[in-house]
Design an enzyme around this catalytic site. Structure first.
Site, mmCIF file in Angstrom:
data_model
loop_
_atom_site.group_PDB
_atom_site.id
_atom_site.type_symbol
_atom_site.label_atom_id
_atom_site.label_comp_id
_atom_site.label_asym_id
_atom_site.label_seq_id
_atom_site.Cartn_x
_atom_site.Cartn_y
_atom_site.Cartn_z
ATOM 1 C CB SER A 11 13.125 18.674 45.525
ATOM 2 O OG SER A 11 12.402 20.742 45.089
ATOM 3 C CB CYS A 74 16.572 23.843 43.960
ATOM 4 S SG CYS A 74 15.271 23.876 45.540
ATOM 5 C CB CYS A 185 10.203 27.786 40.602
ATOM 6 S SG CYS A 185 10.085 25.649 40.281
#
EC number: 5.1.1.3
Length: 263
Positions: A11, A74, A185
Site C-alpha cells: 500500500s 505488506c 510491517c
C-alpha cells in the site's frame, strides 16, 4: 540466462525493505514496484477492499508486463489476499508474515513484542501464529499507523520525528525484559535504528526480508523463464503524486528509473 520479472506490491513504500533483500540476492532480475497510494493505509481498510484492490492492480500490471512472480510485500495484505491471488495467477505468489516463530526461538526472556499495523495485530492469522509458535511466550502487541507514516517520510528524505516515534512506542518503554521485537510491517525495518534508540532494552529485531528473498529465489529457480523484452526497473502508483520528482529522486537510489501512475 533469461531474467525474471518480479512485482513487489504494497500500500506504501514499506515493501522496499523486502525488495532490498531480493535485489541483493538476485541483482539481475527485472523488478517492478507498485504502491497503492490511493488505498493507503491498508490497516484502515476492510478485508474485502484490500483483496479487490490487490487483485485488480496485479492483473492490470500483468497485462502490460508479464510477471514471473508477485511478492505481496505488506503484512496486512498478506494475511488476506494470498489465497484469492493464487486462484487467479499460476505464477508464484510470495507473502510476508510476521516472524513470530524465529522471534520466540531467539528470545532469552520469552517476552516478545509484535510491532505491526492496527490491521495486522488483530488478524486471526496472527492469533494462529502466536498460538502455534509462541504459546510459551508473553507476546505484547502494538499496532501503529503513525510508524508507517514516519517510515514513509524517511523514504522521501525527510527527518525522522524521534519524539513522535517515542510517544508511539511508549507502552513498551517500561517493559524491561522485552528483549525481542518482531517487525510485523515491512515499513518498520526502514526505521529499525530509530526504534532501537527508543527501546534500548530490545536486543533482537526480527525482519523477515532476507527469508522472503531466499524463498523467492527458490521458487524462481524452479521456473522455465520465457525470453521477454527488456523491462526497466520502475515504480507504479495508483493516483498522481504531488511530490513526484522528489520521490523519483529518492527511488533512483533504490535502482528504479521512474514512477508511472496506473490509469
Amino acid at each position: 540466462m533469461n531474467k525474471s520479472t518480479v512485482l513487489f506490491f504494497d500500500s506504501g513504500m514499506g515493501g522496499l525493505s523486502v525488495y532490498r533483500e531480493a535485489k541483493k540476492l538476485m541483482p539481475d532480475n527485472h523488478y517492478l514496484y507498485c504502491f497503492d497510494n490511493a488505498g493507503f493505509p491498508y490497516s484502515e481498510k476492510s478485508e474485502e477492499t484490500i483483496i479487490q484492490r490487490t487483485l485488480d492492480i496485479c492483473k492490470k500490471i500483468n497485462q502490460d508486463y508479464p510477471l514471473d512472480a508477485i511478492v505481496i510485500a505488506c503484512n496486512t495484505a498478506s494475511t488476506v489476499v494470498l489465497p484469492p491471488l493464487r486462484e487467479q495467477f499460476s505464477i508464484p505468489i510470495v507473502g510476508t508474515v510476521p516472524a513470530i516463530k524465529p522471534a520466540a526461538e531467539i528470545s532469552q526472556t520469552k517476552h516478545i513484542g509484535l510491532l505491526a499495523t492496527k490491521g495486522t495485530v488483530k488478524r486471526p492469522y496472527v492469533n494462529d501464529l502466536i498460538h502455534q509458535f509462541a504459546s510459551h511466550c508473553v507476546v505484547e502487541r502494538l499496532g501503529s499507523t503513525k510508524l508507517v507514516e514516519i517510515a514513509e517520510h524517511k523514504i522521501q528524505g525527510k527527518s525522522v520525528d524521534l519524539i513522535a516515534l517515542k510517544n508511539e512506542l511508549s507502552p513498551w518503554t517500561s517493559i524491561e525484559n522485552l528483549d525481542t521485537i518482531c517487525l510485523g510491517c515491512t515499513h518498520f525495518p526502514l526505521i529499525k535504528d530509530e526504534i532501537q534508540i527508543c527501546l534500548p532494552q530490545v536486543k533482537n529485531f526480527m525482519d523477515p526480508g532476507a527469508a522472503i528473498a531466499k524463498r523467492l529465489q527458490f521458487l524462481l529457480d524452479k521456473l522455465d523463464i520465457a525470453l521477454k523484452l527488456e523491462v526497466k526497473n520502475q515504480v507504479f502508483c495508483t493516483q498522481d503524486l504531488e511530490n513526484n520528482h522528489q520521490l523519483e529522486r529518492a527511488l533512483a537510489l533504490w535502482g528504479f528509473e521512474g514512477i508511472s501512475s496506473l490509469k
